[in-house]
Enzyme design. Structure first.
Site, PDB file in Angstrom:
ATOM      1  N   ILE A 128      17.709   1.383  11.271  1.00  0.00           N
ATOM      2  CA  ILE A 128      18.601   0.594  12.602  1.00  0.00           C
ATOM      3  C   ILE A 128      17.735  -0.957  13.433  1.00  0.00           C
ATOM      4  O   ILE A 128      16.664  -0.613  13.691  1.00  0.00           O
ATOM      5  CB  ILE A 128      18.783   1.916  13.436  1.00  0.00           C
ATOM      6  CG1 ILE A 128      19.267   2.610  12.963  1.00  0.00           C
ATOM      7  CG2 ILE A 128      19.439   1.090  14.866  1.00  0.00           C
ATOM      8  CD1 ILE A 128      19.694   4.294  13.461  1.00  0.00           C
ATOM      9  N   LYS A 174       4.442   5.672  11.410  1.00  0.00           N
ATOM     10  CA  LYS A 174       4.791   5.810  13.344  1.00  0.00           C
ATOM     11  C   LYS A 174       3.594   6.709  13.676  1.00  0.00           C
ATOM     12  O   LYS A 174       3.332   6.349  14.734  1.00  0.00           O
ATOM     13  CB  LYS A 174       5.665   6.322  13.127  1.00  0.00           C
ATOM     14  CG  LYS A 174       6.819   8.134  12.285  1.00  0.00           C
ATOM     15  CD  LYS A 174       7.262   7.201  11.057  1.00  0.00           C
ATOM     16  CE  LYS A 174       7.204   8.708  10.569  1.00  0.00           C
ATOM     17  NZ  LYS A 174       8.923   8.581   9.625  1.00  0.00           N
ATOM     18  N   GLY A 202      15.071   7.936   4.761  1.00  0.00           N
ATOM     19  CA  GLY A 202      16.158   7.022   3.138  1.00  0.00           C
ATOM     20  C   GLY A 202      15.038   6.235   3.180  1.00  0.00           C
ATOM     21  O   GLY A 202      15.252   5.444   3.528  1.00  0.00           O
ATOM     22  N   LYS A 212       7.905   8.192  17.403  1.00  0.00           N
ATOM     23  CA  LYS A 212       8.594   7.139  17.999  1.00  0.00           C
ATOM     24  C   LYS A 212       8.566   8.240  19.459  1.00  0.00           C
ATOM     25  O   LYS A 212       9.480   6.095  19.470  1.00  0.00           O
ATOM     26  CB  LYS A 212       9.899   8.316  16.612  1.00  0.00           C
ATOM     27  CG  LYS A 212       9.594   7.814  15.046  1.00  0.00           C
ATOM     28  CD  LYS A 212      10.833   8.618  14.610  1.00  0.00           C
ATOM     29  CE  LYS A 212      10.918   8.932  12.756  1.00  0.00           C
ATOM     30  NZ  LYS A 212      11.769   9.372  12.422  1.00  0.00           N
ATOM     31  N   GLY A 267      14.625   4.196  10.741  1.00  0.00           N
ATOM     32  CA  GLY A 267      14.604   3.627   9.907  1.00  0.00           C
ATOM     33  C   GLY A 267      15.219   2.429  10.257  1.00  0.00           C
ATOM     34  O   GLY A 267      14.415   1.632  10.792  1.00  0.00           O
ATOM     35  N   VAL A 278      12.158 -17.231   3.594  1.00  0.00           N
ATOM     36  CA  VAL A 278      11.454 -17.622   4.012  1.00  0.00           C
ATOM     37  C   VAL A 278      11.236 -18.663   4.241  1.00  0.00           C
ATOM     38  O   VAL A 278      10.416 -19.781   4.880  1.00  0.00           O
ATOM     39  CB  VAL A 278      10.537 -16.504   3.466  1.00  0.00           C
ATOM     40  CG1 VAL A 278       9.248 -16.827   3.807  1.00  0.00           C
ATOM     41  CG2 VAL A 278      11.151 -15.134   3.888  1.00  0.00           C
ATOM     42  N   ARG A 312      -2.395   6.015  -5.277  1.00  0.00           N
ATOM     43  CA  ARG A 312      -3.037   7.592  -5.666  1.00  0.00           C
ATOM     44  C   ARG A 312      -2.939   7.423  -7.042  1.00  0.00           C
ATOM     45  O   ARG A 312      -3.629   7.755  -8.090  1.00  0.00           O
ATOM     46  CB  ARG A 312      -2.604   8.358  -4.521  1.00  0.00           C
ATOM     47  CG  ARG A 312      -3.986   8.570  -4.011  1.00  0.00           C
ATOM     48  CD  ARG A 312      -3.710   9.640  -3.116  1.00  0.00           C
ATOM     49  NE  ARG A 312      -2.363  10.206  -2.923  1.00  0.00           N
ATOM     50  CZ  ARG A 312      -2.172  10.713  -1.768  1.00  0.00           C
ATOM     51  NH1 ARG A 312      -3.244  12.066  -1.593  1.00  0.00           N
ATOM     52  NH2 ARG A 312      -0.890  11.928  -2.698  1.00  0.00           N
ATOM     53  N   ARG A 313      -1.897   7.639  -8.167  1.00  0.00           N
ATOM     54  CA  ARG A 313      -1.847   8.635  -8.748  1.00  0.00           C
ATOM     55  C   ARG A 313      -1.537   6.537  -9.909  1.00  0.00           C
ATOM     56  O   ARG A 313      -0.312   6.773  -9.947  1.00  0.00           O
ATOM     57  CB  ARG A 313      -0.844   9.245  -9.510  1.00  0.00           C
ATOM     58  CG  ARG A 313      -1.795  10.783  -8.508  1.00  0.00           C
ATOM     59  CD  ARG A 313      -1.101  11.625  -8.749  1.00  0.00           C
ATOM     60  NE  ARG A 313       0.075  11.545  -7.456  1.00  0.00           N
ATOM     61  CZ  ARG A 313       1.605  12.123  -6.998  1.00  0.00           C
ATOM     62  NH1 ARG A 313       1.832  12.853  -7.631  1.00  0.00           N
ATOM     63  NH2 ARG A 313       2.006  11.354  -6.051  1.00  0.00           N
ATOM     64  N   LEU A 361       0.662  -1.112   0.356  1.00  0.00           N
ATOM     65  CA  LEU A 361       0.104   0.016  -0.258  1.00  0.00           C
ATOM     66  C   LEU A 361       1.061   1.450  -0.291  1.00  0.00           C
ATOM     67  O   LEU A 361       1.621   1.909   1.119  1.00  0.00           O
ATOM     68  CB  LEU A 361      -0.501  -0.116   1.509  1.00  0.00           C
ATOM     69  CG  LEU A 361      -1.393  -0.973   1.870  1.00  0.00           C
ATOM     70  CD1 LEU A 361      -2.745  -0.359   2.335  1.00  0.00           C
ATOM     71  CD2 LEU A 361      -2.916  -1.184   0.439  1.00  0.00           C
TER      72      LEU A 361
HETATM   73  N1  LIG Z   1      11.341   8.757   3.614  1.00  0.00           N
HETATM   74  C1  LIG Z   1      11.477   8.430   4.989  1.00  0.00           C
HETATM   75  O1  LIG Z   1      12.940   8.167   5.307  1.00  0.00           O
HETATM   76  C2  LIG Z   1      11.205   7.201   5.608  1.00  0.00           C
HETATM   77  C3  LIG Z   1      11.744   6.685   6.912  1.00  0.00           C
HETATM   78  C4  LIG Z   1      11.088   5.528   7.545  1.00  0.00           C
HETATM   79  C5  LIG Z   1       9.281   5.606   8.399  1.00  0.00           C
HETATM   80  N2  LIG Z   1       8.853   6.464   6.797  1.00  0.00           N
HETATM   81  C6  LIG Z   1       7.081   6.261   6.891  1.00  0.00           C
HETATM   82  O2  LIG Z   1       6.934   5.501   5.721  1.00  0.00           O
HETATM   83  C7  LIG Z   1       5.488   6.447   4.767  1.00  0.00           C
HETATM   84  C8  LIG Z   1       6.380   6.358   3.848  1.00  0.00           C
HETATM   85  O3  LIG Z   1       7.111   6.983   3.738  1.00  0.00           O
HETATM   86  P1  LIG Z   1       7.659   7.600   2.481  1.00  0.00           P
HETATM   87  O4  LIG Z   1       8.817   8.478   2.108  1.00  0.00           O
HETATM   88  O5  LIG Z   1       7.181   6.548   0.960  1.00  0.00           O
HETATM   89  O6  LIG Z   1       6.293   8.801   1.543  1.00  0.00           O
HETATM   90  P2  LIG Z   1       5.882   9.356   0.199  1.00  0.00           P
HETATM   91  O7  LIG Z   1       4.853  10.131   0.282  1.00  0.00           O
HETATM   92  O8  LIG Z   1       7.094   8.727  -0.624  1.00  0.00           O
HETATM   93  O9  LIG Z   1       4.750   7.867  -0.445  1.00  0.00           O
HETATM   94  C9  LIG Z   1       3.865   7.759   0.759  1.00  0.00           C
HETATM   95  C10 LIG Z   1       2.974   7.112  -0.981  1.00  0.00           C
HETATM   96  O10 LIG Z   1       1.717   6.730  -1.344  1.00  0.00           O
HETATM   97  C11 LIG Z   1       0.873   7.225  -1.474  1.00  0.00           C
HETATM   98  N3  LIG Z   1      -0.879   7.305  -0.943  1.00  0.00           N
HETATM   99  C12 LIG Z   1      -1.186   8.343  -0.824  1.00  0.00           C
HETATM  100  N4  LIG Z   1      -2.299   7.728  -0.055  1.00  0.00           N
HETATM  101  C13 LIG Z   1      -2.654   6.614  -0.396  1.00  0.00           C
HETATM  102  C14 LIG Z   1      -4.158   6.220  -0.572  1.00  0.00           C
HETATM  103  N5  LIG Z   1      -5.470   5.745  -0.071  1.00  0.00           N
HETATM  104  N6  LIG Z   1      -3.670   4.427  -1.139  1.00  0.00           N
HETATM  105  C15 LIG Z   1      -2.211   4.508  -2.227  1.00  0.00           C
HETATM  106  N7  LIG Z   1      -1.677   5.228  -1.874  1.00  0.00           N
HETATM  107  C16 LIG Z   1      -1.986   6.408  -1.376  1.00  0.00           C
HETATM  108  C17 LIG Z   1       1.426   8.623  -2.021  1.00  0.00           C
HETATM  109  O11 LIG Z   1       0.636   9.222  -3.547  1.00  0.00           O
HETATM  110  C18 LIG Z   1       2.887   8.584  -2.122  1.00  0.00           C
HETATM  111  O12 LIG Z   1       3.343   8.146  -3.215  1.00  0.00           O
HETATM  112  C19 LIG Z   1       5.348   7.068   6.049  1.00  0.00           C
HETATM  113  O13 LIG Z   1       4.779   6.289   6.905  1.00  0.00           O
HETATM  114  C20 LIG Z   1       6.882   7.258   6.647  1.00  0.00           C
HETATM  115  O14 LIG Z   1       6.625   8.411   8.045  1.00  0.00           O
HETATM  116  C21 LIG Z   1       9.691   6.825   5.964  1.00  0.00           C
HETATM  117  N1  LIG Z   2      10.643  11.901   8.516  1.00  0.00           N
HETATM  118  C1  LIG Z   2      11.593  11.035   8.771  1.00  0.00           C
HETATM  119  C2  LIG Z   2      11.348   9.864   8.139  1.00  0.00           C
HETATM  120  C3  LIG Z   2      12.224   8.851   9.274  1.00  0.00           C
HETATM  121  O1  LIG Z   2      11.038   8.415   9.982  1.00  0.00           O
HETATM  122  C4  LIG Z   2      13.203  12.046   9.480  1.00  0.00           C
HETATM  123  O2  LIG Z   2      13.456  13.061   8.846  1.00  0.00           O
HETATM  124  O3  LIG Z   2      13.569  11.214  10.095  1.00  0.00           O
HETATM  125 NA    NA Z   3      14.293   0.889  13.172  1.00  0.00          NA
END
Ligand SMILES: NC(=O)c1ccc[n+]([C@@H]2O[C@H](COP(=O)([O-])OP(=O)(O)OC[C@H]3O[C@@H](n4cnc5c(N)ncnc54)[C@H](O)[C@@H]3O)[C@@H](O)[C@H]2O)c1
Ligand SMILES: N[C@@H](CCO)C(=O)O
Ligand code: NA
EC number: 1.1.1.3
Length: 444
Positions: free
Chosen positions: A139, A108, A318, A208, A137, A38, A50-51, A14
């Site tokens: 870790i 989170k 990242g 967090k 992330g 596995v 979404r797109r 998702l």
């Molecule tokens: N980027 C990071 O470094 C990082 C690190 C740790 C955790 N996270 C977590 O991971 C998750 C995703 O982060 P990301 O950086 O990939 O965000 P992102 O915004 O790059 O990606 C999220 C994607 O979800 C899509 N989306 C939104 N609503 C949707 C729906 N209803 N159905 C399907 N797709 C939908 C968006 O269009 C987008 O492409 C978040 O919970 C974020 O907090 C991110």
């Molecule tokens: N936006 C978050 C992503 C990692 O959870 C950060 O900068 O640490």
């Molecule tokens: Na972690």
């Protein structure tokens, strides 16, 4: 739950943004190894986006805009959620768990608000709920807290858990780069949340901290319980004041056991113990290991009675580092399905109360612009004495018609320190309170 020996584990992804794209890449690149690890192939059944017309390096036939139908599909065993935010993620994951499908999430914000109902749904069906990527992330930190340290008594978890703000503070400290420039770069590199105020204002770190405190202290802690201050108020003057004293400024998440009690303490707990959970900028000595954590790196100290001190360090944000943690969880839940195992459940039996910030002991560094005349120091010192705050160090630098006065306190309650600063700011001899910052990472 049916045994899956040899039968493919079918995964619904998702969201396909920064993290999702890397999850698909790792699943494809490492398909053979994952199958071996596995005991069954791990296959992508579908990807909810979404797109659908946006250019992506993923097979177009897997894409769907109907996340709900994908989650409900009989062809899906495991849900990997990397959409972020509360809805629709919450509803999708609840229906997945209720249907007995294992969930891996990096979300989170969702866990810090709704983990109780997610765990309830996971318990009702026996489906796994894993979320290693949600904190720090790549870790491995949540697995050690939930499993490796489950036999010990954790007393403190403290660290840098937001890559974006650490990246900004590192830039301001080392190159003097502006706040706006560094934030733009952090967004470009995929560290920042979709709305970067979640990072800058400390919401991400507070979520967090809530997750860390819940796991470390076997208690339910939500984001609303966490005292939160972001980095928007950290000025060049704060960073200069820290440098002048051999310190640096970091946004810290601190979760610790604290005694409960005392005349003005409204919180009660049978065993006289509570917890303090807070996120705020703090000065730490440049000699402290956390001071050398730069850019999007995270580092977390854990202290436990028997284990002593441990430090967890690595990339906290990242796409690829986060996807590494997601894949680790995916392997764990897939193995559990193949071998009919079950991961750890919620552990909240201790139910320790969260102590208000005002009652939390902390230390302040205060930098004042004062009139350079006799008696200033004694007037300032009198305000500290009035509030029962004891001074650890004073440094005064005279100039022609004014002077700067830097005071570092011993530990006192945050409320006492706050009222001391308010009163000092009102003294006629004090021209300006230049910087106020909490001090961590050193014993005085
Ligand atoms: N980027 C990071 O470094 C990082 C690190 C740790 C955790 N996270 C977590 O991971 C998750 C995703 O982060 P990301 O950086 O990939 O965000 P992102 O915004 O790059 O990606 C999220 C994607 O979800 C899509 N989306 C939104 N609503 C949707 C729906 N209803 N159905 C399907 N797709 C939908 C968006 O269009 C987008 O492409 C978040 O919970 C974020 O907090 C991110
Ligand atoms: N936006 C978050 C992503 C990692 O959870 C950060 O900068 O640490
Ligand atoms: Na972690």
């Amino acid at each position: 739950m049916a045994s899956h020996e040899g039968k493919p584990i079918r995964v619904a992804l998702l969201g396909c943004g920064t993290v999702g794209t890397e999850v698909v890449r790792l699943l494809t690149d490492q398909a053979a190894d994952l199958t071996a690890r596995v005991g069954a192939p791990v296959q992508v059944a579908g990807i909810a986006v979404r797109r659908p017309n946006k250019h992506r390096e993923v097979p177009a036939e897997l894409l769907t805009t109907d996340a709900e139908a994908l989650v409900a599909s009989d062809d899906v065993d495991v849900i990997v959620e990397v959409i972020g935010g509360i809805e629709p993620a919450r509803t999708l994951l609840l229906s997945a768990l209720r249907a007995g499908k294992s969930v891996v999430t990096a979300n989170k914000a969702l866990l810090a608000e709704h983990s109780a109902e997610l765990f309830e749904a996971s318990d009702a069906s026996g489906a796994d709920l894993y979320f290693e990527a949600a904190v720090a992330g790549a870790i491995p930190l949540l697995r050690p807290l939930r499993e490796s340290l489950a036999g010990d008594r954790i007393t403190r978890v403290m660290g840098i858990v937001n890559g974006t703000t650490n990246f900004i503070l590192s830039g301001m400290d080392s190159t003097g780069a502006s706040y706006a420039e560094t934030l733009e770069e952090a967004t470009r590199l995929g560290y920042a949340e979709a709305d970067p105020t979640a990072d800058v204002d400390g919401f991400d770190a507070a979520s967090k901290a809530a997750i860390l405190a819940s796991l470390a202290f076997h208690s339910r802690v939500t984001a609303a319980d966490v005292h939160r201050e972001g980095i928007a108020s950290v000025s060049a003057a704060d960073i200069a004041a820290a440098k002048a004293l051999g310190r640096t400024v970091k946004l810290l998440a601190i979760c610790e056991r604290v005694p409960i009690g005392g005349a003005d303490d409204q919180t009660t707990a049978d065993d006289g113990e509570g917890i303090s959970v807070r996120v705020h900028p703090a000065m730490i000595p440049t000699s402290h290991p956390l001071a050398s954590v730069h850019g999007a790196f995270n580092a977390v100290f854990v202290e436990a009675d028997a284990a002593g001190e441990m430090m967890f360090y690595g990339q906290g944000a990242g796409g690829a580092p986060t996807a590494s943690a997601v894949l680790g969880d995916l392997v764990a839940v897939a193995r559990n399905r193949v071998h009919r195992g079950r991961g750890p459940r919620e552990s909240a039996y201790a139910a320790l109360p969260v102590r208000p910030m005002g009652q939390t002991p902390t230390r302040y560094h205060i930098s004042l612009d004062v009139a350079d005349r006799a008696g200033v120091l004694s007037q300032v010192a009198a305000v500290f004495a009035e509030h029962d705050v004891s001074i650890a160090a004073v440094r005064q630098e005279g100039r022609v018609d004014d002077a700067s006065l830097v005071i570092v306190t011993h530990a006192a309650t945050d409320a006492a320190l706050r009222s001391t600063v308010d009163k000092i700011g009102g003294l006629p001899v004090v021209r300006e309170v230049v910087s106020v910052m909490r001090v961590e990472g050193e014993e005085i």
